[in-house]
Design an enzyme around this catalytic site. Structure first.
Site, PDB file in Angstrom:
ATOM      1  N   CYS A 136      -3.294  -2.934   5.650  1.00 16.06           N
ATOM      2  CA  CYS A 136      -3.563  -1.666   6.328  1.00 16.06           C
ATOM      3  C   CYS A 136      -4.955  -1.669   6.956  1.00 16.06           C
ATOM      4  CB  CYS A 136      -3.395  -0.479   5.377  1.00 16.06           C
ATOM      5  SG  CYS A 136      -4.378  -0.565   3.883  1.00 16.06           S
TER       6      CYS A 136
ATOM      7  N   CYS B 285       0.836  -1.190   0.000  1.00 16.98           N
ATOM      8  CA  CYS B 285       0.000   0.000   0.000  1.00 16.98           C
ATOM      9  C   CYS B 285       0.878   1.251   0.000  1.00 16.98           C
ATOM     10  CB  CYS B 285      -0.895  -0.035   1.235  1.00 16.98           C
ATOM     11  SG  CYS B 285      -1.663   1.516   1.652  1.00 16.98           S
ATOM     12  N   GLU B 286       0.589   2.185  -0.902  1.00 15.52           N
ATOM     13  CA  GLU B 286       1.406   3.388  -0.983  1.00 15.52           C
ATOM     14  C   GLU B 286       1.133   4.362   0.159  1.00 15.52           C
ATOM     15  OE1 GLU B 286      -1.063   6.343  -3.968  1.00 15.52           O
ATOM     16  OE2 GLU B 286       0.270   4.867  -4.879  1.00 15.52           O
ATOM     17  N   HIS B 287       0.081   4.103   0.934  1.00 11.84           N
ATOM     18  CA  HIS B 287      -0.241   4.993   2.046  1.00 11.84           C
ATOM     19  C   HIS B 287       0.438   4.582   3.354  1.00 11.84           C
ATOM     20  CE1 HIS B 287      -4.066   5.497  -0.506  1.00 11.84           C
ATOM     21  NE2 HIS B 287      -3.247   6.492  -0.765  1.00 11.84           N
ATOM     22  N   HIS B 288       0.582   3.284   3.571  1.00  8.59           N
ATOM     23  CA  HIS B 288       1.162   2.811   4.828  1.00  8.59           C
ATOM     24  C   HIS B 288       2.360   1.877   4.637  1.00  8.59           C
ATOM     25  CE1 HIS B 288      -3.186   3.648   5.637  1.00  8.59           C
ATOM     26  NE2 HIS B 288      -2.653   4.316   6.636  1.00  8.59           N
TER      27      HIS B 288
ATOM     28  N   GLN C 241      -4.910  -0.462  -5.119  1.00  6.95           N
ATOM     29  CA  GLN C 241      -5.456  -1.546  -5.934  1.00  6.95           C
ATOM     30  C   GLN C 241      -6.146  -0.997  -7.181  1.00  6.95           C
ATOM     31  OE1 GLN C 241      -7.502  -4.620  -3.742  1.00  6.95           O
ATOM     32  NE2 GLN C 241      -8.782  -5.168  -5.482  1.00  6.95           N
TER      33      GLN C 241
ATOM     34  N   HIS D 142      -5.967  -6.188   2.216  1.00  6.03           N
ATOM     35  CA  HIS D 142      -5.057  -5.090   2.520  1.00  6.03           C
ATOM     36  C   HIS D 142      -4.690  -5.121   3.993  1.00  6.03           C
ATOM     37  CE1 HIS D 142      -5.729  -2.646  -1.291  1.00  6.03           C
ATOM     38  NE2 HIS D 142      -6.554  -3.671  -1.410  1.00  6.03           N
TER      39      HIS D 142
END
Length: 200
Positions: free
Chosen positions: A162, A91-94, A132, A160
């Site tokens: 996250c 995940c590019e956020h976490h 995704q 995910h």
């Protein structure tokens, strides 16, 4: 081909391996541990090496993977489907794992592509920081650009971490994304694709 699916240009001023390892040491200290204790002495090197593998998609060239197609198909023009292609992404956020599988179907227009190439494309985009939704669109665009099929359908289903490991902590929940282009914009073809994916 859309810029997002090409081999990515190296980031200007990319840190050295030594700088990456030092960054891991900082994170270990920030987490509350001692990077100088025996069990963590080699962790920065291991993490840097693992990141090279986990994010190897940044160095891969999609054009070269999809560069070879075949026209000798004996008149075959029905759906080609490769389902249950496993992948691991982040995940590019976490920066925590996304674990799932992809299903790719296309309707050839006098040309087909090697089945293993479809799996390699999934792997390339999986080995980048991702959402995704973007990954689904990137896979679709890459194959569509290289093969020019009459239609293409891509479905990704994934868990995910996250969501499972942090935040709402809902383990086992699955996210589904789809992209339908060309002939697959027709509802009947979408139903056929989904039936073949789900059929066992």
């Amino acid at each position: 081909m859309d810029a997002i699916v090409k081999k990515l240009v190296p980031v200007e001023g990319k840190p050295s391996r030594e700088e990456a390892e030092e960054a891991v040491r900082v994170l270990l200290r920030w987490a509350g541990d001692d990077p100088n204790r025996e069990g963590l002495l080699d962790t920065p090197k291991r993490v840097a090496k693992a990141y090279q593998e986990l994010f190897g998609g940044y160095d891969a060239d999609v054009d070269s993977v999809l560069g070879t197609t075949f026209e000798e198909v004996a008149g075959y023009n029905d759906m080609v489907l490769v389902r249950d292609i496993p992948f691991f992404s982040h995940c590019e956020h976490h920066m925590v794992p996304i674990i799932g599988k992809a299903h790719i179907g296309y309707l050839p227009d006098n040309r087909v592509i090697g089945l293993s190439k479809l799996a390699r494309v999934v792997d390339i985009f999986g080995r980048r920081l991702q959402t995704q939704e973007a990954m689904t669109a990137q896979i679709t665009s890459a194959i569509e650009s290289a093969l020019a099929p009459r239609g293409i359908a891509v479905m990704i289903e994934a868990e995910h971490m996250c969501m499972s490991m942090r935040g709402v902590r809902k383990s086992g929940s699955t996210t589904l994304t789809t992209t339908f282009r060309g002939s697959f914009e027709e509802p009947t073809e979408q139903v056929r694709f989904m039936t073949m994916v789900r059929g066992r």
